[in-house]
Design a protein around this motif. Structure first.
Motif, PDB file in Angstrom:
ATOM      1  N   VAL A 100       0.807  -1.223   0.000  1.00 57.52           N
ATOM      2  CA  VAL A 100       0.000   0.000   0.000  1.00 57.52           C
ATOM      3  C   VAL A 100       0.837   1.269   0.000  1.00 57.52           C
ATOM      4  CG1 VAL A 100      -2.097  -1.020   0.915  1.00 57.52           C
ATOM      5  CG2 VAL A 100      -0.381  -0.123   2.490  1.00 57.52           C
ATOM      6  N   SER A 101       2.064   1.220   0.500  1.00 59.71           N
ATOM      7  CA  SER A 101       2.896   2.426   0.486  1.00 59.71           C
ATOM      8  C   SER A 101       3.375   2.761  -0.921  1.00 59.71           C
ATOM      9  CB  SER A 101       4.098   2.265   1.423  1.00 59.71           C
ATOM     10  OG  SER A 101       4.943   1.228   0.967  1.00 59.71           O
ATOM     11  N   HIS A 102       3.098   1.884  -1.899  1.00 63.80           N
ATOM     12  CA  HIS A 102       3.517   2.122  -3.275  1.00 63.80           C
ATOM     13  C   HIS A 102       2.341   2.377  -4.215  1.00 63.80           C
ATOM     14  CE1 HIS A 102       7.104   0.091  -1.628  1.00 63.80           C
ATOM     15  NE2 HIS A 102       7.736   0.931  -2.439  1.00 63.80           N
ATOM     16  N   HIS A 156      -5.387   6.728  -8.314  1.00 67.05           N
ATOM     17  CA  HIS A 156      -6.170   6.468  -7.114  1.00 67.05           C
ATOM     18  C   HIS A 156      -7.325   7.459  -7.064  1.00 67.05           C
ATOM     19  CE1 HIS A 156      -3.376   9.619  -5.625  1.00 67.05           C
ATOM     20  NE2 HIS A 156      -4.394   9.977  -4.872  1.00 67.05           N
ATOM     21  N   ILE A 157      -8.307   7.112  -6.263  1.00 62.48           N
ATOM     22  CA  ILE A 157      -9.433   8.002  -5.991  1.00 62.48           C
ATOM     23  C   ILE A 157      -9.273   8.460  -4.550  1.00 62.48           C
ATOM     24  CG2 ILE A 157     -11.942   8.163  -5.705  1.00 62.48           C
ATOM     25  CD1 ILE A 157     -12.198   5.855  -7.716  1.00 62.48           C
ATOM     26  N   CYS A 158      -9.521   9.738  -4.281  1.00 61.41           N
ATOM     27  CA  CYS A 158      -9.440  10.255  -2.919  1.00 61.41           C
ATOM     28  C   CYS A 158     -10.812  10.736  -2.466  1.00 61.41           C
ATOM     29  CB  CYS A 158      -8.437  11.402  -2.831  1.00 61.41           C
ATOM     30  SG  CYS A 158      -8.324  12.100  -1.160  1.00 61.41           S
ATOM     31  N   ILE A 159     -11.171  10.337  -1.272  1.00 61.10           N
ATOM     32  CA  ILE A 159     -12.413  10.780  -0.624  1.00 61.10           C
ATOM     33  C   ILE A 159     -12.018  11.356   0.727  1.00 61.10           C
ATOM     34  CG2 ILE A 159     -14.605  10.001   0.371  1.00 61.10           C
ATOM     35  CD1 ILE A 159     -14.635   7.805  -1.804  1.00 61.10           C
ATOM     36  N   SER A 160     -12.585  12.491   1.098  1.00 60.94           N
ATOM     37  CA  SER A 160     -12.258  13.068   2.406  1.00 60.94           C
ATOM     38  C   SER A 160     -13.366  12.751   3.402  1.00 60.94           C
ATOM     39  CB  SER A 160     -12.024  14.581   2.308  1.00 60.94           C
ATOM     40  OG  SER A 160     -13.196  15.241   1.906  1.00 60.94           O
ATOM     41  N   VAL A 161     -12.954  12.603   4.655  1.00 62.68           N
ATOM     42  CA  VAL A 161     -13.905  12.281   5.725  1.00 62.68           C
ATOM     43  C   VAL A 161     -13.699  13.240   6.892  1.00 62.68           C
ATOM     44  CG1 VAL A 161     -14.109   9.831   5.113  1.00 62.68           C
ATOM     45  CG2 VAL A 161     -12.375  10.544   6.762  1.00 62.68           C
ATOM     46  N   ALA A 162     -14.766  13.463   7.651  1.00 58.23           N
ATOM     47  CA  ALA A 162     -14.704  14.369   8.799  1.00 58.23           C
ATOM     48  C   ALA A 162     -14.040  13.709   9.998  1.00 58.23           C
ATOM     49  CB  ALA A 162     -16.104  14.857   9.168  1.00 58.23           C
ATOM     50  N   ASN A 163     -14.333  12.437  10.248  1.00 57.42           N
ATOM     51  CA  ASN A 163     -13.776  11.756  11.409  1.00 57.42           C
ATOM     52  C   ASN A 163     -12.734  10.739  10.942  1.00 57.42           C
ATOM     53  OD1 ASN A 163     -13.165  10.412  13.766  1.00 57.42           O
ATOM     54  ND2 ASN A 163     -15.272  10.504  14.525  1.00 57.42           N
ATOM     55  N   PHE A 164     -11.554  11.239  10.643  1.00 55.34           N
ATOM     56  CA  PHE A 164     -10.470  10.447  10.067  1.00 55.34           C
ATOM     57  C   PHE A 164     -10.081   9.273  10.965  1.00 55.34           C
ATOM     58  CE2 PHE A 164      -5.936   9.622   9.265  1.00 55.34           C
ATOM     59  CZ  PHE A 164      -5.954   9.394   7.896  1.00 55.34           C
ATOM     60  N   ASP A 165      -9.881   9.515  12.254  1.00 56.78           N
ATOM     61  CA  ASP A 165      -9.438   8.455  13.164  1.00 56.78           C
ATOM     62  C   ASP A 165     -10.449   7.313  13.240  1.00 56.78           C
ATOM     63  OD1 ASP A 165      -6.986   9.682  13.820  1.00 56.78           O
ATOM     64  OD2 ASP A 165      -7.979  10.942  15.315  1.00 56.78           O
ATOM     65  N   ALA A 166     -11.728   7.636  13.297  1.00 55.30           N
ATOM     66  CA  ALA A 166     -12.761   6.599  13.338  1.00 55.30           C
ATOM     67  C   ALA A 166     -12.768   5.806  12.035  1.00 55.30           C
ATOM     68  CB  ALA A 166     -14.132   7.221  13.598  1.00 55.30           C
ATOM     69  N   PHE A 167     -12.587   6.509  10.905  1.00 52.43           N
ATOM     70  CA  PHE A 167     -12.571   5.820   9.616  1.00 52.43           C
ATOM     71  C   PHE A 167     -11.397   4.850   9.542  1.00 52.43           C
ATOM     72  CE2 PHE A 167     -11.442   5.144   5.236  1.00 52.43           C
ATOM     73  CZ  PHE A 167     -12.659   4.810   4.668  1.00 52.43           C
ATOM     74  N   GLY A 215      -7.686  -4.184  -6.409  1.00 58.91           N
ATOM     75  CA  GLY A 215      -6.348  -3.604  -6.447  1.00 58.91           C
ATOM     76  C   GLY A 215      -6.297  -2.160  -6.887  1.00 58.91           C
ATOM     77  N   ASN A 216      -7.450  -1.485  -6.975  1.00 57.12           N
ATOM     78  CA  ASN A 216      -7.468  -0.057  -7.299  1.00 57.12           C
ATOM     79  C   ASN A 216      -7.066   0.730  -6.059  1.00 57.12           C
ATOM     80  OD1 ASN A 216      -8.628  -0.165 -10.063  1.00 57.12           O
ATOM     81  ND2 ASN A 216     -10.353  -1.075  -8.971  1.00 57.12           N
ATOM     82  N   GLY A 217      -6.174   1.702  -6.243  1.00 61.73           N
ATOM     83  CA  GLY A 217      -5.706   2.508  -5.130  1.00 61.73           C
ATOM     84  C   GLY A 217      -6.763   3.469  -4.633  1.00 61.73           C
ATOM     85  N   LEU A 218      -6.871   3.584  -3.310  1.00 57.91           N
ATOM     86  CA  LEU A 218      -7.791   4.510  -2.668  1.00 57.91           C
ATOM     87  C   LEU A 218      -7.036   5.337  -1.642  1.00 57.91           C
ATOM     88  CD1 LEU A 218     -10.723   2.014  -2.051  1.00 57.91           C
ATOM     89  CD2 LEU A 218     -10.665   3.847  -3.755  1.00 57.91           C
TER      90      LEU A 218
END
Length: 143
Positions: free
Chosen positions: A83-85, A91-102, A133-136
């Protein structure tokens, strides 16, 4: 003139992904992100439309058995499942309000992740793969 340009600004409608198992992929996006399955027109091939409220839709299209391309971008040249690569450009990026819970929910589900932060900003990021295997990327919203 600026008001007319702003009114005509483009918005993201949907992202399409091919998969040999669209039901598995649909279930993943519904469980992880809360996408809702919506009515799909009959195109003459199998497709599932998902919608993320106030964001965009995801169209999951059944891959033709004749397709010779690999099932996910990680296998396009060589099998990279670390995943570090995840590719910077795929990739697709989605933002969330409660990052730690996610992030906690990903760990509870046993999903391998890689965390980092945007340099010079307070935005945190977590990267992982969908079942094909799609990056998120999921990013924290500015607190």
């Amino acid at each position: 003139m600026a008001a007319a340009a702003a009114a005509a600004a483009p918005i993201l409608s949907h992202i399409a992904r091919e998969s040999s198992d669209i039901r598995r992929l649909a279930n993943f996006y519904k469980e992880i992100f809360g996408f809702e399955e919506i009515e799909t027109p009959d195109f003459g091939f199998n497709v599932i439309w998902l919608n993320l409220a106030n964001a965009f839709s995801l169209h999951l299209i059944e891959r033709s058995p004749e397709t010779k391309l690999p099932e996910g971008p990680y296998s396009a040249v060589e099998p990279i499942r670390e995943v570090s690569h995840i590719s910077k450009g795929h990739h697709i990026c989605i933002s969330v309000a409660n990052f730690d819970a996610f992030v906690g929910s990903l760990k509870e589900k046993g999903i391998e992740t890689f965390q980092t932060a945007v340099p010079g900003r307070s935005i945190r990021q977590v990267f992982f793969f969908d079942p094909d295997g799609n990056g998120l990327e999921v990013a924290s919203r500015d607190e």
